[in-house]
Enzyme design. Structure first.
Site, PDB file in Angstrom:
ATOM      1  N   TYR A   1      -0.713 -21.410   0.826  1.00  0.00           N
ATOM      2  CA  TYR A   1       0.300 -21.357   1.993  1.00  0.00           C
ATOM      3  C   TYR A   1       2.110 -20.892   1.144  1.00  0.00           C
ATOM      4  O   TYR A   1       2.855 -20.045   1.378  1.00  0.00           O
ATOM      5  CB  TYR A   1       0.042 -22.308   2.699  1.00  0.00           C
ATOM      6  CG  TYR A   1       1.110 -22.236   4.284  1.00  0.00           C
ATOM      7  CD1 TYR A   1       0.860 -21.528   5.158  1.00  0.00           C
ATOM      8  CD2 TYR A   1       2.564 -23.003   4.311  1.00  0.00           C
ATOM      9  CE1 TYR A   1       1.175 -21.624   6.253  1.00  0.00           C
ATOM     10  CE2 TYR A   1       2.860 -22.800   5.320  1.00  0.00           C
ATOM     11  CZ  TYR A   1       2.656 -22.525   6.288  1.00  0.00           C
ATOM     12  OH  TYR A   1       3.326 -22.412   7.884  1.00  0.00           O
TER      13      TYR A   1
ATOM     14  N   LYS B   1       4.273 -17.190   2.114  1.00  0.00           N
ATOM     15  CA  LYS B   1       5.294 -17.633   2.409  1.00  0.00           C
ATOM     16  C   LYS B   1       6.282 -17.389   1.576  1.00  0.00           C
ATOM     17  O   LYS B   1       7.199 -16.933   2.284  1.00  0.00           O
ATOM     18  CB  LYS B   1       5.247 -19.266   2.823  1.00  0.00           C
ATOM     19  CG  LYS B   1       4.895 -19.193   3.797  1.00  0.00           C
ATOM     20  CD  LYS B   1       5.086 -18.871   5.685  1.00  0.00           C
ATOM     21  CE  LYS B   1       4.099 -18.811   6.749  1.00  0.00           C
ATOM     22  NZ  LYS B   1       3.651 -18.066   7.668  1.00  0.00           N
TER      23      LYS B   1
HETATM   24  N1  LIG Z   1       3.948 -24.786  13.727  1.00  0.00           N
HETATM   25  C1  LIG Z   1       4.720 -25.076  13.010  1.00  0.00           C
HETATM   26  O1  LIG Z   1       5.510 -26.109  12.357  1.00  0.00           O
HETATM   27  C2  LIG Z   1       4.696 -23.879  11.866  1.00  0.00           C
HETATM   28  C3  LIG Z   1       5.723 -24.620  10.813  1.00  0.00           C
HETATM   29  C4  LIG Z   1       6.184 -23.879   9.414  1.00  0.00           C
HETATM   30  C5  LIG Z   1       5.774 -21.819   9.743  1.00  0.00           C
HETATM   31  N2  LIG Z   1       4.509 -21.637  10.893  1.00  0.00           N
HETATM   32  C6  LIG Z   1       4.225 -20.463  10.785  1.00  0.00           C
HETATM   33  O2  LIG Z   1       4.813 -19.921  12.005  1.00  0.00           O
HETATM   34  C7  LIG Z   1       3.374 -19.613  12.164  1.00  0.00           C
HETATM   35  C8  LIG Z   1       2.581 -19.755  14.255  1.00  0.00           C
HETATM   36  O3  LIG Z   1       1.897 -20.662  13.720  1.00  0.00           O
HETATM   37  P1  LIG Z   1       1.796 -21.613  14.708  1.00  0.00           P
HETATM   38  O4  LIG Z   1       1.909 -23.206  13.911  1.00  0.00           O
HETATM   39  O5  LIG Z   1       1.822 -20.867  15.926  1.00  0.00           O
HETATM   40  O6  LIG Z   1      -0.331 -21.420  14.616  1.00  0.00           O
HETATM   41  P2  LIG Z   1      -1.288 -21.339  15.345  1.00  0.00           P
HETATM   42  O7  LIG Z   1      -2.352 -21.958  14.422  1.00  0.00           O
HETATM   43  O8  LIG Z   1      -1.270 -22.094  16.874  1.00  0.00           O
HETATM   44  O9  LIG Z   1      -1.180 -19.565  16.118  1.00  0.00           O
HETATM   45  C9  LIG Z   1      -1.745 -18.537  14.360  1.00  0.00           C
HETATM   46  C10 LIG Z   1      -2.570 -17.423  15.028  1.00  0.00           C
HETATM   47  O10 LIG Z   1      -2.750 -16.697  14.579  1.00  0.00           O
HETATM   48  C11 LIG Z   1      -3.877 -16.442  14.585  1.00  0.00           C
HETATM   49  N3  LIG Z   1      -4.554 -15.402  13.609  1.00  0.00           N
HETATM   50  C12 LIG Z   1      -4.785 -16.060  12.007  1.00  0.00           C
HETATM   51  N4  LIG Z   1      -5.194 -15.721  11.483  1.00  0.00           N
HETATM   52  C13 LIG Z   1      -5.466 -14.148  11.809  1.00  0.00           C
HETATM   53  C14 LIG Z   1      -5.635 -12.518  11.420  1.00  0.00           C
HETATM   54  N5  LIG Z   1      -6.314 -12.263  10.128  1.00  0.00           N
HETATM   55  N6  LIG Z   1      -5.021 -11.467  12.285  1.00  0.00           N
HETATM   56  C15 LIG Z   1      -4.592 -11.761  13.154  1.00  0.00           C
HETATM   57  N7  LIG Z   1      -4.596 -12.917  14.345  1.00  0.00           N
HETATM   58  C16 LIG Z   1      -4.453 -13.874  13.366  1.00  0.00           C
HETATM   59  C17 LIG Z   1      -4.560 -16.723  15.159  1.00  0.00           C
HETATM   60  O11 LIG Z   1      -6.099 -16.592  16.251  1.00  0.00           O
HETATM   61  C18 LIG Z   1      -3.557 -17.624  15.749  1.00  0.00           C
HETATM   62  O12 LIG Z   1      -4.062 -17.625  17.505  1.00  0.00           O
HETATM   63  C19 LIG Z   1       2.493 -19.089  10.677  1.00  0.00           C
HETATM   64  O13 LIG Z   1       3.078 -17.946  10.605  1.00  0.00           O
HETATM   65  C20 LIG Z   1       2.026 -20.260  10.289  1.00  0.00           C
HETATM   66  O14 LIG Z   1       2.771 -20.467   9.462  1.00  0.00           O
HETATM   67  C21 LIG Z   1       4.717 -22.819  11.382  1.00  0.00           C
END
Ligand SMILES: NC(=O)c1ccc[n+]([C@@H]2O[C@H](COP(=O)([O-])OP(=O)(O)OC[C@H]3O[C@@H](n4cnc5c(N)ncnc54)[C@H](O)[C@@H]3O)[C@@H](O)[C@H]2O)c1
Length: 315
Positions: A178, A182
């Site tokens: 990951y 990133k």
């Molecule tokens: N939530 C946090 O605190 C956090 C922290 C750092 C980074 N992020 C980043 O923010 C972004 C969103 O995270 P989140 O927490 O909303 O996650 P989440 O799991 O709630 O949502 C992610 C979505 O991506 C979709 N997805 C996964 N693989 C896919 C693919 N191959 N094609 C199309 N869609 C796909 C999933 O179906 C899901 O609906 C991510 O990139 C994550 O790495 C989140």
């Protein structure tokens, strides 16, 4: 369904016409942060491609219901949205996401690549099946959409590319896959910013922290946390005409905090006439030049000590 006026889209939330007439595609828009971004963009007048493969936390069991549900939410509020339940991991999938905006609205003004999965494991135990899909979803999945969108934006001479990174890009204990993905997104965004500047296209990165199912999966917990909706206004701003001068930036967005990361650059150097010997290097890398402790290491040690003494770690 198209809104008659901005107020039709508001339904009591704080919205306007900040993105009126723009067409944007948002990946991972079916849940969490992507969904909040999609709703905010639609509420500000954008036509939205809701792209989500509808998978589980590790990338399993795809379903189109997840993207469809958000399109229904947006259209019920008077906004305009189309679902694409495709994966971002293939060139064809990335192409269909961009093409859907072109087919429906004739242009693509912004892409926001939020889709992501997690497969956590210590480096020494990590399998190829845990490495490849994480890199493919985050890094390649940003490339496939950026690649198709940037070709159109170059001709339009306008457009906005937004990647989603994480504070983990600076290093993470059980997330080598990951963190690497990133970090790759940061370099991809910075390269896009440099390569597309002359065409009026911007590229920026957001490192969010928000209460979602993904955050709930982070084993050590998170020191700072906010809601997915807190991340959306920064995305809306970056997509707007007011942000055309902003490119190559990495922002943290969490709750009421927005922070900017430094621009990578050399911080210190040492010189001699001619080539260094290992012994000379040893004498100089002495704790002041190029051998400082990683800031996060201290925090890790504190967490381990707290865990060993039975305290609940704070971060
Ligand atoms: N939530 C946090 O605190 C956090 C922290 C750092 C980074 N992020 C980043 O923010 C972004 C969103 O995270 P989140 O927490 O909303 O996650 P989440 O799991 O709630 O949502 C992610 C979505 O991506 C979709 N997805 C996964 N693989 C896919 C693919 N191959 N094609 C199309 N869609 C796909 C999933 O179906 C899901 O609906 C991510 O990139 C994550 O790495 C989140």
């Amino acid at each position: 369904m198209v809104a008659d006026s901005p107020s039709d889209r508001t339904q009591g939330s704080t919205v306007g016409n900040y993105l009126e007439g723009k067409s944007v595609a948002i990946t991972g828009a079916g849940r969490g942060i992507g969904r909040a971004v999609a709703l905010a963009c639609a509420a500000e007048g954008a036509n939205v491609v809701v792209a989500d493969y509808g998978v589980g936390m590790a990338g399993e069991d795809p379903t189109s219901e997840v993207a469809d549900a958000v399109v229904t939410e947006i259209t019920d509020l008077g906004g305009t949205a189309v679902a694409v339940a495709d994966t971002v991991t293939t060139m064809a999938g990335g192409g269909r996401i961009v093409q859907t905006a072109l087919d429906n609205w004739g242009r693509i003004d912004g892409v926001v690549c939020v889709a992501g999965i997690l497969r956590e494991r210590m480096l020494f135990n990590m399998s190829e099946e845990e490495w490849d899909p994480v890199i493919e979803t985050h890094l390649k999945g940003t490339f496939t959409v950026f690649r198709h969108a940037s070709a159109v934006m170059r001709k339009q001479e306008s457009g906005t590319l937004i990647g989603f990174t994480s504070g983990a890009f600076s290093g993470s204990v059980a997330q080598a896959n990951y963190a690497s993905a990133k970090g790759g997104i940061v370099s991809l965004v910075r390269s896009a910013a440099l390569g597309l500047h002359r065409y009026g296209v911007t590229a920026n990165c957001i490192a969010p922290i928000a209460r979602t199912r993904m955050a709930a999966n982070v084993p050590q917990g998170l020191a700072e946390i906010g809601d997915a909706e807190d991340v959306a206004p920064l995305v809306v701003y970056l997509l707007s005409d007011r942000a055309r001068h902003i490119t190559g930036q990495i922002y943290t967005a969490v709750g009421g905090k927005i922070a900017v990361w430094n621009q990578p650059m050399e911080v210190r150097a040492m010189y001699k006439d001619g080539r260094w010997t290992p012994e000379e290097i040893e004498a100089r890398l002495d704790g002041t030049v190029g051998s400082e402790e990683m800031p996060f290491l201290k925090e890790l040690e504190a967490r381990r000590a707290a865990a060993a003494s039975g305290e609940k770690p704070n971060a």
